[in-house]
Design a protein around this motif. Structure first.
Motif, mmCIF file in Angstrom:
data_model
loop_
_atom_site.group_PDB
_atom_site.id
_atom_site.type_symbol
_atom_site.label_atom_id
_atom_site.label_comp_id
_atom_site.label_asym_id
_atom_site.label_seq_id
_atom_site.Cartn_x
_atom_site.Cartn_y
_atom_site.Cartn_z
ATOM 1 N N HIS A 121 35.294 -105.335 61.192
ATOM 2 C CA HIS A 121 35.235 -104.657 59.900
ATOM 3 C C HIS A 121 35.314 -103.134 60.103
ATOM 4 C CE1 HIS A 121 33.397 -108.571 58.926
ATOM 5 N NE2 HIS A 121 33.898 -108.364 57.705
ATOM 6 N N ARG A 122 36.108 -102.495 59.272
ATOM 7 C CA ARG A 122 36.231 -101.039 59.337
ATOM 8 C C ARG A 122 35.121 -100.345 58.561
ATOM 9 N NH1 ARG A 122 41.132 -99.434 61.261
ATOM 10 N NH2 ARG A 122 40.930 -97.390 60.257
ATOM 11 N N ASN A 123 34.446 -101.072 57.701
ATOM 12 C CA ASN A 123 33.367 -100.507 56.892
ATOM 13 C C ASN A 123 32.069 -101.262 57.181
ATOM 14 O OD1 ASN A 123 35.335 -98.874 55.439
ATOM 15 N ND2 ASN A 123 35.897 -100.777 54.382
ATOM 16 N N THR A 124 30.967 -100.536 57.288
ATOM 17 C CA THR A 124 29.676 -101.166 57.575
ATOM 18 C C THR A 124 28.620 -100.676 56.597
ATOM 19 O OG1 THR A 124 29.178 -99.439 59.216
ATOM 20 C CG2 THR A 124 30.138 -101.497 60.030
ATOM 21 N N ARG A 125 27.592 -101.491 56.428
ATOM 22 C CA ARG A 125 26.488 -101.162 55.519
ATOM 23 C C ARG A 125 25.165 -101.468 56.213
ATOM 24 N NH1 ARG A 125 26.184 -104.416 50.037
ATOM 25 N NH2 ARG A 125 26.125 -106.109 51.566
ATOM 26 N N LEU A 126 24.180 -100.604 55.985
ATOM 27 C CA LEU A 126 22.824 -100.787 56.500
ATOM 28 C C LEU A 126 21.853 -100.861 55.335
ATOM 29 C CD1 LEU A 126 20.735 -100.716 58.919
ATOM 30 C CD2 LEU A 126 20.662 -98.234 58.545
ATOM 31 N N LEU A 174 10.118 -104.610 50.131
ATOM 32 C CA LEU A 174 9.844 -105.040 48.763
ATOM 33 C C LEU A 174 8.402 -105.488 48.595
ATOM 34 C CD1 LEU A 174 13.162 -106.971 48.085
ATOM 35 C CD2 LEU A 174 12.607 -104.558 47.730
ATOM 36 N N LEU A 175 7.755 -105.851 49.676
ATOM 37 C CA LEU A 175 6.336 -106.192 49.670
ATOM 38 C C LEU A 175 5.652 -105.376 50.770
ATOM 39 C CD1 LEU A 175 6.579 -110.085 49.312
ATOM 40 C CD2 LEU A 175 5.992 -108.426 47.514
ATOM 41 N N PRO A 176 4.346 -105.071 50.627
ATOM 42 C CA PRO A 176 3.678 -104.226 51.622
ATOM 43 C C PRO A 176 3.723 -104.782 53.036
ATOM 44 C CG PRO A 176 2.348 -104.402 49.630
ATOM 45 C CD PRO A 176 3.481 -105.365 49.474
ATOM 46 N N ASP A 177 3.832 -106.104 53.191
ATOM 47 C CA ASP A 177 3.767 -106.698 54.520
ATOM 48 C C ASP A 177 5.110 -107.255 54.987
ATOM 49 O OD1 ASP A 177 3.861 -108.677 52.653
ATOM 50 O OD2 ASP A 177 2.366 -109.982 53.606
ATOM 51 N N ARG A 178 6.208 -106.901 54.305
ATOM 52 C CA ARG A 178 7.498 -107.463 54.695
ATOM 53 C C ARG A 178 8.571 -106.390 54.671
ATOM 54 N NH1 ARG A 178 11.816 -110.196 52.191
ATOM 55 N NH2 ARG A 178 10.815 -110.084 50.142
ATOM 56 N N LEU A 179 9.226 -106.193 55.824
ATOM 57 C CA LEU A 179 10.304 -105.225 55.965
ATOM 58 C C LEU A 179 11.590 -105.978 56.306
ATOM 59 C CD1 LEU A 179 10.801 -102.088 56.024
ATOM 60 C CD2 LEU A 179 10.666 -102.282 58.514
ATOM 61 N N SER A 180 12.616 -105.763 55.513
ATOM 62 C CA SER A 180 13.902 -106.416 55.721
ATOM 63 C C SER A 180 14.909 -105.394 56.241
ATOM 64 C CB SER A 180 14.404 -107.030 54.409
ATOM 65 O OG SER A 180 15.731 -107.487 54.538
ATOM 66 N N VAL A 181 15.551 -105.694 57.378
ATOM 67 C CA VAL A 181 16.528 -104.795 57.988
ATOM 68 C C VAL A 181 17.816 -105.572 58.228
ATOM 69 C CG1 VAL A 181 17.016 -103.207 59.880
ATOM 70 C CG2 VAL A 181 14.658 -103.556 59.127
ATOM 71 N N GLN A 182 18.936 -105.039 57.761
ATOM 72 C CA GLN A 182 20.201 -105.754 57.876
ATOM 73 C C GLN A 182 21.351 -104.767 58.002
ATOM 74 O OE1 GLN A 182 21.124 -108.135 54.464
ATOM 75 N NE2 GLN A 182 22.945 -109.082 55.384
ATOM 76 N N ALA A 183 22.245 -105.032 58.978
ATOM 77 C CA ALA A 183 23.486 -104.275 59.124
ATOM 78 C C ALA A 183 24.636 -105.263 59.141
ATOM 79 C CB ALA A 183 23.466 -103.453 60.411
ATOM 80 N N ASP A 184 25.602 -105.072 58.241
ATOM 81 C CA ASP A 184 26.721 -106.020 58.167
ATOM 82 C C ASP A 184 28.017 -105.289 57.868
ATOM 83 O OD1 ASP A 184 26.317 -105.297 55.578
ATOM 84 O OD2 ASP A 184 25.622 -107.242 54.881
ATOM 85 N N GLY A 185 29.110 -106.014 57.972
ATOM 86 C CA GLY A 185 30.428 -105.453 57.715
ATOM 87 C C GLY A 185 30.871 -105.699 56.287
ATOM 88 N N LEU A 186 31.775 -104.841 55.792
ATOM 89 C CA LEU A 186 32.309 -104.934 54.437
ATOM 90 C C LEU A 186 33.836 -104.956 54.501
ATOM 91 C CD1 LEU A 186 30.073 -102.267 52.628
ATOM 92 C CD2 LEU A 186 29.751 -104.744 52.642
ATOM 93 N N GLU A 187 34.421 -105.754 53.629
ATOM 94 C CA GLU A 187 35.871 -105.811 53.566
ATOM 95 C C GLU A 187 36.460 -104.554 52.934
ATOM 96 O OE1 GLU A 187 37.749 -107.965 54.936
ATOM 97 O OE2 GLU A 187 36.148 -109.323 55.603
ATOM 98 N N ALA A 188 35.736 -103.993 51.955
ATOM 99 C CA ALA A 188 36.246 -102.821 51.248
ATOM 100 C C ALA A 188 35.069 -102.029 50.691
ATOM 101 C CB ALA A 188 37.184 -103.240 50.119
ATOM 102 N N ARG A 189 35.341 -100.842 50.231
ATOM 103 C CA ARG A 189 34.297 -100.012 49.629
ATOM 104 C C ARG A 189 33.812 -100.648 48.325
ATOM 105 N NH1 ARG A 189 34.730 -93.679 50.481
ATOM 106 N NH2 ARG A 189 35.991 -93.580 52.380
ATOM 107 N N PRO A 190 32.493 -100.719 48.136
ATOM 108 C CA PRO A 190 31.992 -101.210 46.850
ATOM 109 C C PRO A 190 32.291 -100.203 45.747
ATOM 110 C CG PRO A 190 30.298 -101.278 48.573
ATOM 111 C CD PRO A 190 31.417 -100.465 49.099
ATOM 112 N N PHE A 203 26.139 -96.338 54.155
ATOM 113 C CA PHE A 203 27.490 -96.868 54.330
ATOM 114 C C PHE A 203 28.254 -95.989 55.320
ATOM 115 C CE2 PHE A 203 26.282 -98.226 50.064
ATOM 116 C CZ PHE A 203 26.650 -99.563 50.059
ATOM 117 N N GLN A 204 29.063 -96.638 56.142
ATOM 118 C CA GLN A 204 30.013 -95.943 57.001
ATOM 119 C C GLN A 204 31.406 -96.512 56.707
ATOM 120 O OE1 GLN A 204 30.492 -94.821 61.711
ATOM 121 N NE2 GLN A 204 29.825 -96.881 61.221
ATOM 122 N N PHE A 205 32.280 -95.668 56.153
ATOM 123 C CA PHE A 205 33.622 -96.105 55.782
ATOM 124 C C PHE A 205 34.644 -95.517 56.759
ATOM 125 C CE2 PHE A 205 31.389 -95.845 51.576
ATOM 126 C CZ PHE A 205 31.263 -97.210 51.393
#
Length: 560
Positions: A103-108, A113-129, A155-157
């Motif tokens: 993927h040429r574009n990535t998102r982090l 959302l809760l005091p005891d839960r942290l969600s971390v995700q990095a994925d690829g994107l087909e196009a700019r949102p 975002f990194q485009f």
């Protein structure tokens, strides 16, 4: 009675010592050096201006601000606790990973959302949102005040030839009155700075006048009782040039008023080497120069990677000017590990100093806000501390400051003239570092750097895309709730010829991510501020309780 030779020698010796000490004191006063305070003054008693400062700050401290600072510190702590996951995801976002391979574009996404839960995700994107998709994503987060939640999205485009485009925004929930309650605290800071710097100076000058039996100043600013204002007769006027101020007393006052913040600051800068000087620019306007070196040994012990990051700055210079008159409100430089700051003060307010035919006037953020012009000059050691620095294009930023937002964008890069000479009354020696950077030398350095990096393209990207915004806005999903949102947009050239720089920076950033010392510093800063605010609030509560008890006693005894 006859006096023996030994006794006479002792008497003359003591007289000689006293005379020598008096001569030394007088010479020190004449040269503008600080005299040693009496042990009773320094050892056990805090400076008198600290009580005035507390009386000004305590009524302004609200529980909301203390809670928000503590909650943000807790968010930073959770990021540190999951440091491995966070650093791996950020590295994958910046440099690629299996999850976004191809993927040429990535998102982090980093969401709490809760005091005891942290969600971390990095994925690829087909196009700019689209902008509508981005807006819907933000609305879906449902930030609530004091729920301990927040988010960061980046975002990194890489869908344009030779350009990497970055967008970042983050937000946390806030009470509707949080920003309004924070403004009075910000507004009182120049008054405290003036009180600690010039209040102490006035006290010292009175003592020296008494000792030397001569007048250094016609009069001075004097603390005016519990109200915390200044009783002004005639402004202090130095006989010639700038004069040193009592930096030791300034440090003691700072430590007494905000002990936790002072302790943290000592880990970043060497406050024992703090230098303070004053130079009257025009009648009643005081120019205050602060100079303090970075404390690299303490940084190496507490925030090693932050210290290494600061060493990468060969030069960082910032001038905040009036967009019409060119008057300089604030000047800042970091060069060779030395921080210099210049501001102008009068009666507890920041001042626009006299510039040409324009008279000095107070800074005022009115209902419509105010416009600022900001000059930025940066030179970085991109390839390592032992190699030559690379100058970035000189930038001219336009900023709008309002009570609910700050917006800033680049309007010119690389083509601006060298920093303007100081306005009338300004001390050009202090800012010689800016005057010494001539257009020809800077252009030559840029030309050499262009051999491995396209600075012409960088200038264009700065002017078209560099922007920053900090805003307090309604939270759509929470009635009467607000969120504090920070957003940034910038782009840089990405060329095969710059691979050497890219590899060096990739290794440097990877080490920063592993240690996360910048996040640790932000956490510690928020904790220090929260604890100092809490102490000031408790002092106000004790004062209110004492006043209520006095009123009850007065009622019982018939006085009320």
């Amino acid at each position: 009675m006859a006096t023996s030779g030994t006794e006479a020698s002792d008497v003359w010796g003591e007289a000689w010592r006293r005379a020598s000490q008096a001569a030394t004191d007088l010479a020190s006063w004449a040269a503008g050096d600080d005299l040693q305070e009496n042990e009773d003054d320094d050892a056990d008693q805090e400076p008198a201006e600290v009580a005035i400062a507390r009386s000004r700050l305590s009524p302004l401290v609200q529980e909301v601000l203390t809670r928000h600072s503590s909650e943000l510190a807790d968010l930073m702590e959770q990021l540190l606790q999951q440091g491995n996951t966070v650093s791996e995801s950020v590295a994958g976002f910046l440099f690629g990973s299996e999850s976004n391979k191809g993927h040429r574009n990535t998102r982090l996404w980093i969401r709490r959302l809760l005091p005891d839960r942290l969600s971390v995700q990095a994925d690829g994107l087909e196009a700019r949102p689209s902008e509508e998709v981005l807006r819907q994503e933000v609305c879906a987060q449902q930030l609530r005040p004091h729920a301990g939640n927040g988010w960061l999205r980046a975002f990194q485009f890489n869908d344009e030839p030779e350009v990497l485009d970055f967008r970042l925004d983050c937000a946390s929930g806030a009470e509707s009155m949080a920003v309004e309650q924070a403004w009075p605290l910000v507004a009182v800071l120049p008054e405290l700075l003036e009180l600690f710097a010039f209040g102490a100076s006035a006290r010292g000058s009175v003592r020296r006048q008494r000792r030397a039996s001569t007048a250094s100043f016609e009069s001075s600013f004097v603390p005016a009782g519990a109200g915390g204002g200044y009783a002004e007769s005639s402004p202090p006027t130095p006989s010639s040039g700038s004069r040193p101020l009592d930096a030791r007393r300034f440090r003691r006052a700072f430590a007494a008023l905000l002990p936790n913040t002072f302790s943290l600051a000592s880990k970043i800068v060497d406050l024992k080497k703090l230098g303070l000087r004053s130079d009257s620019q025009v009648r009643a306007v005081q120019t205050l120069d602060l100079e303090v070196p970075l404390n690299f040994p303490a940084l190496a012990e507490h925030y090693e990677r932050l210290g290494l990051m600061l060493q990468r700055f060969d030069l960082c210079a910032v001038n905040v000017r009036h967009p019409v008159t060119g008057s300089c409100l604030l000047a800042f430089t970091l060069e060779g590990g030395l921080v210099r700051v210049r501001v102008h003060l009068m009666q507890g307010k920041l001042m626009w100093p006299k510039c040409g035919d324009h008279a000095a006037c107070a800074l005022d953020v009115g209902p419509e806000g105010m416009d600022l012009s900001i000059e930025v000059l940066v030179s970085l050691r991109l390839l390592g501390l032992s190699l030559a620095a690379v100058p970035l294009p000189k930038m001219l930023l336009k900023a709008k400051v309002h009570r609910t937002f700050i917006r800033c964008s680049c309007v010119q890069a690389g083509e601006a003239k060298s920093p303007e000479p100081p306005a009338e009354g300004e001390n050009d020696d202090f800012w010689a570092v800016l005057a010494s950077v001539q257009d020809a030398a800077w252009a030559a350095a840029e030309s050499a750097a262009n051999q491995v990096y396209d600075f012409n393209l960088l200038r264009s990207l700065f002017e078209k895309r560099l922007s920053f915004e900090l805003v307090s806005e309604p939270e759509p999903s929470v009635p009467e709730g607000k969120r504090c949102r920070l957003s940034m947009h910038f782009a840089i050239p990405y060329l095969p010829a710059a691979e050497l720089i890219a590899q060096s920076m990739r290794q440097f950033i990877a080490e920063q991510l592993k240690k996360m010392h910048l996040i640790a510093f932000v956490r510690d800063l928020l904790l220090a501020v929260s604890r100092d605010l809490e102490a000031l609030a408790k002092q106000r509560q004790r004062g209110d309780e004492a006043g209520s008890a006095d009123d009850d006693d007065a009622v019982k005894t018939g006085f009320l």
